[in-house]
Structures are given as structure tokens and as C-alpha cells.
Motif scaffolding. Sequence first.
Motif, PDB file in Angstrom:
ATOM      1  N   ASP A   1     -58.921 -15.219  68.479  1.00  0.00           N
ATOM      2  CA  ASP A   1     -57.869 -16.025  67.849  1.00  0.00           C
ATOM      3  C   ASP A   1     -58.290 -16.582  66.496  1.00  0.00           C
ATOM      4  N   ILE A   2     -59.531 -16.333  66.106  1.00  0.00           N
ATOM      5  CA  ILE A   2     -60.003 -16.810  64.800  1.00  0.00           C
ATOM      6  C   ILE A   2     -59.607 -15.777  63.753  1.00  0.00           C
TER       7      ILE A   2
ATOM      8  N   ILE B   1     -57.499  -7.379  60.655  1.00  0.00           N
ATOM      9  CA  ILE B   1     -56.404  -8.000  59.910  1.00  0.00           C
ATOM     10  C   ILE B   1     -56.558  -9.519  60.020  1.00  0.00           C
ATOM     11  N   LEU B   2     -56.714 -10.168  58.879  1.00  0.00           N
ATOM     12  CA  LEU B   2     -56.946 -11.611  58.837  1.00  0.00           C
ATOM     13  C   LEU B   2     -55.921 -12.280  57.925  1.00  0.00           C
ATOM     14  N   TYR B   3     -55.871 -13.600  58.005  1.00  0.00           N
ATOM     15  CA  TYR B   3     -54.962 -14.364  57.139  1.00  0.00           C
ATOM     16  C   TYR B   3     -55.790 -15.186  56.153  1.00  0.00           C
TER      17      TYR B   3
ATOM     18  N   ALA C   1     -66.742 -14.755  59.451  1.00  0.00           N
ATOM     19  CA  ALA C   1     -65.798 -14.252  58.445  1.00  0.00           C
ATOM     20  C   ALA C   1     -66.265 -12.889  57.918  1.00  0.00           C
ATOM     21  N   LYS C   2     -67.543 -12.794  57.559  1.00  0.00           N
ATOM     22  CA  LYS C   2     -68.062 -11.543  57.009  1.00  0.00           C
ATOM     23  C   LYS C   2     -67.966 -10.415  58.029  1.00  0.00           C
ATOM     24  N   GLU C   3     -68.290 -10.728  59.282  1.00  0.00           N
ATOM     25  CA  GLU C   3     -68.230  -9.706  60.325  1.00  0.00           C
ATOM     26  C   GLU C   3     -66.812  -9.180  60.502  1.00  0.00           C
ATOM     27  N   LYS C   4     -65.860 -10.082  60.553  1.00  0.00           N
ATOM     28  CA  LYS C   4     -64.461  -9.671  60.757  1.00  0.00           C
ATOM     29  C   LYS C   4     -63.936  -8.893  59.548  1.00  0.00           C
ATOM     30  N   ILE C   5     -64.335  -9.320  58.345  1.00  0.00           N
ATOM     31  CA  ILE C   5     -63.901  -8.608  57.133  1.00  0.00           C
ATOM     32  C   ILE C   5     -64.529  -7.216  57.102  1.00  0.00           C
TER      33      ILE C   5
ATOM     34  N   PHE D   1     -74.918 -15.612  65.221  1.00  0.00           N
ATOM     35  CA  PHE D   1     -73.489 -15.597  64.908  1.00  0.00           C
ATOM     36  C   PHE D   1     -73.058 -14.340  64.156  1.00  0.00           C
ATOM     37  N   ASN D   2     -74.006 -13.534  63.699  1.00  0.00           N
ATOM     38  CA  ASN D   2     -73.650 -12.240  63.125  1.00  0.00           C
ATOM     39  C   ASN D   2     -73.583 -11.144  64.185  1.00  0.00           C
ATOM     40  N   ASN D   3     -73.962 -11.512  65.416  1.00  0.00           N
ATOM     41  CA  ASN D   3     -73.878 -10.581  66.536  1.00  0.00           C
ATOM     42  C   ASN D   3     -72.518 -10.758  67.214  1.00  0.00           C
ATOM     43  N   LYS D   4     -71.704  -9.704  67.188  1.00  0.00           N
ATOM     44  CA  LYS D   4     -70.320  -9.828  67.680  1.00  0.00           C
ATOM     45  C   LYS D   4     -70.274 -10.259  69.142  1.00  0.00           C
TER      46      LYS D   4
END
Length: 627
Positions: free
Chosen positions: A37-38, A62-64, A53-57, A10-13
Motif C-alpha cells: 500500500d506504500i 506504478i507509484l504516485y 522508494a528506490k526499490e519500487k522505482i 530495507f533494500n531487501n524486498k
Amino acid sequence: MNKDLYSRVFNNKYLSTKIFNIIHDVQIDRYSLKYEDIVDIGWMFRNGHLGVAKEKINNKQILYIDHGDLFSIVANTDTNLFISLYEQNRYTARGYLVDKKNVILDSSNKKYQLKNKQVIKYLYDREFKDDILEQLVVAKMDPEVIEYLLEIGWFRVSIDLIKREFHPSTGYRGLGSPPKVLELLLKNFRGPIPLKDSIEIIRSNIAFPIPTDLSLLLPLFHPDIRDEIFEQIDFDHVISILDQKNNQQKRINQLKSMIPIVVVESRDILVLETYAMWSQWTREGGQDSFFNLWNTNVNRIRVRGNHIYYHTKNDLSPLISDEFLIEDTNVVDIGDFLKGLACAQVSLSILQFLHNKGLKSTKIRSDFSEFYNQLAKLSNKKDIEMIVTLSSLAPYGELINRIDLLKACCRLGLIYKFKYYYELFKKENHNYIWNCVVPILFKEAANHGQYHMYRVIESFGQESCMNIWELTDFYNQNSFKCFEKEVDKIINSDGSSKRLFLSYVQIGIKFSDFIGVKTLFNKYLSNSLDEKNFTDDKMLYEMLGETNNLTIIDYLSKHQSLFFKTTCSIQAKSFFKNVLEKAVEYKNLPLVEYLLKYQCLETNDLSTLDLQFISEYFDENNNIIIK
């Protein structure tokens, strides 16, 4: 589960994107999400997707983040990630913290309380070195958190807090702190209590029917309190009287602790002793113990309608009239109590037993929601058969409310249980107006986030059956997740589709519903607004200029070709310029910062007032200046 393997996957995009998209296709009726969409960090934490979450950050997507989630589930789960998000969103997060610092620590809902000591220390050092909390509602807080706040100096035990803790109304309402917390407060109170406040505490306890145990407080009273006279009674005598009253109250509290349900406020020890006796089976022996207790006392019991009269002293003679029983002070009516107890223990056998003995009580009310929740979860064949029996119209008069049982299935998202009971109840009762029930079931599912239940209900040929205005009101309270079909129908059939389109966009923004707004723009924008109207519509600018969910603005910015003739077209820049003007009007600094940093507009086109605003609140790199 192999945690290392899980983390690596799950850390692999690429892999995580592929997995989320496959799940979305497989579980389309369960409102799963595609990877792109997450965008809600709180959702990721609640569903265990910390790696995502960590990967996207880390990828600076841009997250909410809802501030309630930031200071609870995020802060209590991952200190470093919290600090990173706090610093990224410091302007709005700090504003929320300043306004809500008490609520963050003492929320009545424990899952929203900040408990991570490292985060607490970080926030105190970063923002509140000169601030002292005195008004925390400590009764429901974790003692370790209170102790830590006292240790670092952020919290101080005030005289007002001591007075509140030892005011008899606090105990009367069940708002007092547990012994461990009380011990902490007294240990850290800088006494003595001023004479005026000492007198006030004594007098309130004399006047109130339910006193507080003042023994812990006596050493902290002002020394001169012993010279005071209270209603012609000296201090030592007053304390003696309060001790007697307090011992009686301790007996009442002891009895109530033996009763597993909340009883109507009663200081009648006979009633409480009776309730405690009839609660024995919940502590030991189970249902068999209840039946034995009934058989042992059967000669003291008389069942009449909604009442079960129990004589605490003697057997009942058949010659004694019901009217006499009502007046007898040794008789306690235990009918409602036993029924409530059976519901709390989810004991269907006892409910059936009481009914067969003649207790003709009405159906179990909707406000027994936990009873219906537990009922819906039962999967034993015998239990299910009993549920069906007790929900039948004859001979049990639908003791278990069928609609409330279905609502519980929707509330908990129990697909197979819902299908079983719905099919059965509808088959047995063709004449029931099921169309009137369906909106109730939809709302129950929505209110508890069980959006997949919409399609389950519809699989029986039962659509929402709500008109445009009912649906719009429904969306106003719950947004419109999983209701794309209904939105389609409404917007495509209504002549004033532009107005409805904008109303629904407003609802989506209000709920920070990224997917809902994205769907609206992608599916209905071309039908509702032509490009000229889109770039000129003031209501849309109002909504977008006020939103704190930058994922919605980010989607519009990165998909300009869907809404404008060309990316970075004159129309697109004009659109984002108008959004910025509204953001300036509302002092929505994070949105202004986004529009400037991502070059959504030409700063040369901005008005003098807008430029003045930017120079006041932003540095040369377009970062917000925290004042």
C-alpha cells in the motif's frame, strides 16, 4: 544506528515487506501502511524510506508523486532520483514546472522551495535556456540560490524588483529582503535607474510615513535626478529630510527587534521603549528577572480589570483616578502585552502571577495556537499541575481553554497527554456537552494528519457524533483515512448506498487516497453496484478519466477478478475503453499512455476520434510525444 545494516535490511524486498506488514498489524490504530500500500513517493521521502522508494522505482512499480513533493523534498534530497522521476513523468511534471516555476523557487513556505543547485541547473538546461525570471519574491529565498540563479543566467534583477524593494510599503509590511539579499540584487542590477523611476522612488518615500534607507540606491540613480525639484525642495535637501525620517524609523525597528512578540503596529517610541523594557526578562534572567522588575516598579503600576497601567515617569498616587491615567500621555497600558509575552514564552508562573495581581483577562484565545502547542508538550509534573490549575473554572475562570488544549494534543498526536487531560476535564465537568466537542477534535486531528487520534478519542466511548452530511462534508476536506467504521455504518444503513459509494470514491480520488479508494472498491463495490451498473456508470468514468493518480487505475487493472467475472472479460475491456474515452476528453495523456501500454483494452475497439488522438499525441511505442 548502523546505516549500512539499515540500508541492507530495507533494500531487501522480502525483509522490508515483512517489517512493514508487522508494523501495520502492531500499530493498526496509528494508520501505518502495508508494503504493497506504500505508493506515495512523497510519503516515503517524508518518512525516511528512501530505500523503499528506490526499490519500487527500480522495479518499475506504478507509484504516485505529487508535483509539489517532486520539486521540493525529492529534488532537495536526491538529484539522480529526481531526474529519473522527472523524466518518467515529464509530460505532467513539465506542465507543472512551466506554470509554477516561480512558486517552486520562491514559495512562502520555505520547505517547498527548490534549493538543490544541481537540480536547478538540470531544469534550466533541459527546459528554460531561453527563459528569464524577473518577478521572483526574493525576500524569503536562500541567498545562495539567488546567487546561483543569477550566475547561470536564469534570473535577472529588473527595475520593477528594485522599485518594489525600495518602496516604503514593502518595509512597512515587513516584506523587504534581508541585507545580504539586497546587496546581491544591487550588485547584479544593470544601472543606472531610469530618471522616471528614480523620481518615482523619491516621491513615494516622501509621501509615505515610513521611509526606506535610500543610501544604497543613491549611486544607481540617474545622474539628472539631482536637477529635479520635489515639492519646492531640491534633491539634496530632500535626501537630508529622508535621512532624518529614516533614523527615526531605525530606532523604531531597533526597539521592535528587542520585543519578542509582534505588537500592534505602533510608531509611538514611548510605547515601544516601555514594551522593550518589560521584555528584558526574555533576553536575560528569566522569570525571576520579571518578578524583580515588577517589584522595582510596583509603585508605578496599577491593575484594573483587563488593564495594567504603567507610568513611565513617576510613581502613582492613590489619589489619581483611573480616568486621569487613561488620558495621561506618560502612561502605557501593558496588560495585553504582558499576557501575550507570557504566552509566547509559555510562562505559566507569570500568567498566574498577573491573575493573582488582579488582571481579570479572559481565557487565552484559540488563535494563540503555538502557545497551546507548547503547553501540550510540557511534561514536567509541576508544569502539568499548573496547567490543570489555570484551566480550572474557579478561581481562574478557565484562563487556559480546556478545549484548545485538547485540540493541541490532537494537532500534535500526543496520545498520553490527550488521555490524561481528557479524563481529568471530563471528570471535573460532567455537565459539559462533550458530544459537541468531539467533532471539533476529530477535525483538528484530520487537518494535521494525526489520524491515529480518531481511535484514541473513540476509546473514551466518544464516536464522531456527526450525521451523514456532516461526515461527508468532513471527508470532502480531509478524505476518510481511519474512518472505515463510520463509512461502513453510513453505506450499510443508507438506502441510496450507490450514490454515497460514488461520492466517497470521488473524494478518495480528489485526495489521491489510494488506500481509501482501494478499501471502498474491496468492501463496498458488490453492495453498491452490480457488474452491469459498474461498467455502465458514467460518473465513475468521469472521475477515473480525470485522475492523475495511476496507482488507482493500476489496482483496478491488476485485480480485475475482484470486479469482473473474469480477467480481460468483455465487461473489463468495455470498462477500460470507457475510462480511456474520458481520459481522451480531458487530454489526460499519462492515463491514456498507461491504458495502452498495459493493454487494458483492445485498440481495435476504439473509435476513429480516439485513434486520431492517439496518433497525434503518442509515438509507435505508445510514449507521449512532448511538444
